[in-house]
Design an enzyme around this catalytic site. Structure first.
Site, PDB file in Angstrom:
ATOM      1  N   CYS B  85      34.974  16.920 -22.661  1.00  0.00           N
ATOM      2  CA  CYS B  85      35.027  18.352 -22.335  1.00  0.00           C
ATOM      3  C   CYS B  85      35.788  18.568 -21.029  1.00  0.00           C
ATOM      4  O   CYS B  85      36.984  18.351 -20.972  1.00  0.00           O
ATOM      5  CB  CYS B  85      33.604  18.918 -22.308  1.00  0.00           C
ATOM      6  SG  CYS B  85      33.557  20.717 -22.344  1.00  0.00           S
ATOM      7  N   HIS B 194      30.868  16.846 -27.543  1.00  0.00           N
ATOM      8  CA  HIS B 194      29.965  16.118 -26.638  1.00  0.00           C
ATOM      9  C   HIS B 194      29.141  15.045 -27.354  1.00  0.00           C
ATOM     10  O   HIS B 194      28.003  15.301 -27.744  1.00  0.00           O
ATOM     11  CB  HIS B 194      29.001  17.107 -25.982  1.00  0.00           C
ATOM     12  CG  HIS B 194      29.640  17.977 -24.965  1.00  0.00           C
ATOM     13  ND1 HIS B 194      29.667  17.661 -23.618  1.00  0.00           N
ATOM     14  CD2 HIS B 194      30.291  19.152 -25.082  1.00  0.00           C
ATOM     15  CE1 HIS B 194      30.303  18.619 -22.954  1.00  0.00           C
ATOM     16  NE2 HIS B 194      30.695  19.541 -23.820  1.00  0.00           N
ATOM     17  N   GLU B 196      27.647  12.645 -25.991  1.00  0.00           N
ATOM     18  CA  GLU B 196      26.490  12.265 -25.162  1.00  0.00           C
ATOM     19  C   GLU B 196      25.282  13.174 -25.409  1.00  0.00           C
ATOM     20  O   GLU B 196      24.165  12.819 -25.026  1.00  0.00           O
ATOM     21  CB  GLU B 196      26.877  12.261 -23.671  1.00  0.00           C
ATOM     22  CG  GLU B 196      26.844  13.602 -22.963  1.00  0.00           C
ATOM     23  CD  GLU B 196      28.034  14.514 -23.281  1.00  0.00           C
ATOM     24  OE1 GLU B 196      28.721  14.281 -24.291  1.00  0.00           O
ATOM     25  OE2 GLU B 196      28.247  15.478 -22.511  1.00  0.00           O
TER      26      GLU B 196
END
Lengths: 79, 223
Positions: B85, B194, B196
């Site tokens: 990002c 994302h 994560e």
């Protein structure tokens, strides 16, 4: 001392959704005849006499603008 | 294995990135934007957020942070780097990856779980996936539209450097549905979605993102 203006604009081939949104709003506000809007950035720098044109170009190209997506122009203006 | 996670003023996802590293069995090491020292990490994650308030352009100021000088040097030496990002935006601004991220088409900030297709399984960060596998991970960005010259896009496609592509409706106007790309040597990857945030079905939509963190550990063990 001098005032330097740096204008940064999205390149013509880069989609400018912000400019399009402004252009789309104008007819709703009753303003006809504006066929396109491009939105960019305008910087005003106060610089002392030690800053030459090459340095200003470097500031514009390496930092104020991203040459991948933006064009830039530097001009000195009379105060 | 130590994996550094950078914190800039305005970083938001550094904690989740560190958590993902821990889930994968490695040791996360907090790296500070003002500190050039990489503390002997084996890889670096540049996390998401709004570094320096997104002032000037997303990532434009963060790329000049002292820690980034060390990251760029290490990346050129082959160290794996993942930009997520805002981290992707920073890597593009720094010139480590080609192209740029611009305001989403239609101007909406997009926040949703997004399907991605894995296009390249030979990078340091995607080797655990099967080619054409589809992943569901969060996407949350206002300036996620990937743009580059046609010649750069053709080069990326020709060299297999498009790592992830959006599946279904293009969420942000990214050219050729590109969600993530890699450096020529496959060690540096940048992506808008994302992974994560998708490491455990308890806290994310899936655990589909965890493979990226296992992948980099594989690449480090192999090296």
């Amino acid at each position: 001392m001098a005032r330097v203006v740096v204008d940064v604009m999205p390149k013509p081939e880069i989609l400018d959704p912000q400019g399009q949104a402004v252009a789309g709003a104008l007819p709703r506000l009753g303003f006809q005849g504006v066929t396109e809007v491009r939105q960019g950035k305008h910087f005003e720098l106060e610089v002392d006499d030690s800053v030459d044109d090459a340095t200003l170009a470097k500031i514009a190209e390496s930092f104020l603008a991203n040459p991948v997506i933006e064009d830039w122009a530097v001009r000195r203006v009379e105060l | 294995m130590k994996i550094g996670v950078i914190t800039f003023p305005g970083s938001l996802d550094d904690v989740d990135a560190a958590r993902a590293v821990r889930y994968a069995g490695a040791e996360p090491v907090a790296l500070w934007h003002a500190d050039q020292d990489l503390h002997e990490v084996h890889a670096v994650i540049v996390p998401g957020g709004f570094s320096y308030g997104d002032y000037l352009r997303c990532g434009a100021i963060a790329r000049f942070a002292p820690v980034m000088t060390s990251v760029l040097d290490a990346a050129r030496g082959g160290m794996p780097v993942l930009g997520i990002c805002n981290g992707f935006q920073i890597l593009c601004e720094a010139g480590l990856l080609p192209g740029a991220l611009v305001r989403n088409s239609r101007l909406h900030f997009v926040c949703r779980d997004q399907w991605l297709r894995v296009e390249n399984t030979h990078t340091a960060w995607s080797s655990r996936y099967e080619r054409s596998a589809e992943l569901l991970v969060p996407l949350k960005s206002g300036e996620g539209g990937y743009v580059a010259d046609r010649s750069i896009l053709d080069e990326l496609e020709g060299e297999g450097r498009v790592v992830f592509r959006y599946v279904g409706k293009n969420p942000n106007g990214s050219l050729r549905d590109i969600a993530g790309i890699s450096s020529p040597n496959g060690r540096v990857v940048g992506m808008m979605p994302h992974p994560e945030h998708a490491i455990d079905a308890l806290t994310g939509p899936t655990d589909d993102g965890l493979g990226m963190f296992y992948s980099v550990l594989d690449s480090l063990v192999a090296a």
